[in-house]
Scaffold this active site. Sequence first.
Site, PDB file in Angstrom:
ATOM      1  N   HIS A 174      -3.110  -5.197   1.749  1.00 58.55           N
ATOM      2  CA  HIS A 174      -2.403  -5.573   3.171  1.00 58.55           C
ATOM      3  C   HIS A 174      -2.577  -7.015   3.271  1.00 58.55           C
ATOM      4  O   HIS A 174      -3.404  -7.596   3.931  1.00 58.55           O
ATOM      5  CB  HIS A 174      -3.301  -4.648   4.253  1.00 58.55           C
ATOM      6  CG  HIS A 174      -2.842  -3.266   4.454  1.00 58.55           C
ATOM      7  ND1 HIS A 174      -1.825  -2.803   5.028  1.00 58.55           N
ATOM      8  CD2 HIS A 174      -3.381  -2.342   3.512  1.00 58.55           C
ATOM      9  CE1 HIS A 174      -1.889  -1.471   4.989  1.00 58.55           C
ATOM     10  NE2 HIS A 174      -2.741  -1.003   4.055  1.00 58.55           N
ATOM     11  N   CYS A 226       0.965  -1.257  -0.013  1.00 62.13           N
ATOM     12  CA  CYS A 226       0.146   0.077   0.186  1.00 62.13           C
ATOM     13  C   CYS A 226       0.808   1.352   0.059  1.00 62.13           C
ATOM     14  O   CYS A 226       1.413   1.584  -1.064  1.00 62.13           O
ATOM     15  CB  CYS A 226      -1.002  -0.073   1.215  1.00 62.13           C
ATOM     16  SG  CYS A 226      -2.275   0.973   0.603  1.00 62.13           S
ATOM     17  N   GLU A 268      -0.833  -8.888   5.359  1.00 61.83           N
ATOM     18  CA  GLU A 268      -0.742  -9.294   6.600  1.00 61.83           C
ATOM     19  C   GLU A 268      -2.110  -8.959   7.626  1.00 61.83           C
ATOM     20  O   GLU A 268      -2.323  -9.576   8.664  1.00 61.83           O
ATOM     21  CB  GLU A 268       0.128  -7.945   7.494  1.00 61.83           C
ATOM     22  CG  GLU A 268      -0.344  -6.692   7.998  1.00 61.83           C
ATOM     23  CD  GLU A 268      -0.370  -5.655   6.721  1.00 61.83           C
ATOM     24  OE1 GLU A 268      -0.161  -6.208   5.687  1.00 61.83           O
ATOM     25  OE2 GLU A 268      -0.844  -4.630   6.838  1.00 61.83           O
TER      26      GLU A 268
HETATM   27  N1  GLN Z   1      -3.535   6.212   1.079  1.00 58.74           N
HETATM   28  C1  GLN Z   1      -2.169   6.084   1.833  1.00 58.74           C
HETATM   29  C2  GLN Z   1      -1.204   6.799   1.104  1.00 58.74           C
HETATM   30  O1  GLN Z   1      -1.253   7.504   0.045  1.00 58.74           O
HETATM   31  C3  GLN Z   1      -1.908   4.446   1.610  1.00 58.74           C
HETATM   32  C4  GLN Z   1      -3.012   3.914   2.518  1.00 58.74           C
HETATM   33  C5  GLN Z   1      -2.158   2.519   3.170  1.00 58.74           C
HETATM   34  O2  GLN Z   1      -1.283   2.184   3.082  1.00 58.74           O
HETATM   35  N2  GLN Z   1      -3.350   1.646   3.488  1.00 58.74           N
HETATM   36  O3  GLN Z   1       0.078   6.807   1.424  1.00 58.74           O
END
Ligand code: GLN
Length: 174
Positions: free
Chosen positions: A155, A63, A157
């Site tokens: 994610h 992410c 995890e």
């Molecule tokens: N929206 C977040 C970002 O731009 C990422 C969100 C996440 O890691 N769950 O960094």
Amino acid sequence: MRAFEAAGARTRLVRLKEDLEDLEGLVIPGGESTTMTMLMERMGLYDAVADALHSGLPALGTCAGMILLAERVSDGIDGQQGLGVLDIAVRRNAYGRQLESFEAELELNGDGASFPGVFIRAPIVEDVGSTEVIARHDGRPVGVRKGRTMALAFHPELSGDLRLHREFLRLVRS
Ligand code: GLN
């Protein structure tokens, strides 16, 4: 850390550049890529991480971590750039706000297996560049790999399924 320990790895938090010494792999987790970039710069970690990754330290970014590994970042804050480890283009928060966070079955590459994906304000991968797509959601790439670097928009995890953690450990050891 708990997921990797459950998968049989030893882990350590990286807070200072000294913590990078002798690491066999680096995980850049989810969070907020803007804040993470700012803190890494403030702690003198940004350049050290960039050097380590560009010298071939295996990495998994999830992410926000995927955003940090990317070469091109859209909808970031002014001047936000990724570390450019993977030649992918990502668009931040492109699935929507926190309320649009969702869970969905993904297709993992290779054996047609599915994987429970947890998406939290996830980025969209707009261009996979020269990476290999390892996971898709509704046909759209949500996981990529190049060499010993993996990046996931979701994610792993949080799903209780350790297959992708094990896959990263296998890459690290390869
Ligand atoms: N929206 C977040 C970002 O731009 C990422 C969100 C996440 O890691 N769950 O960094």
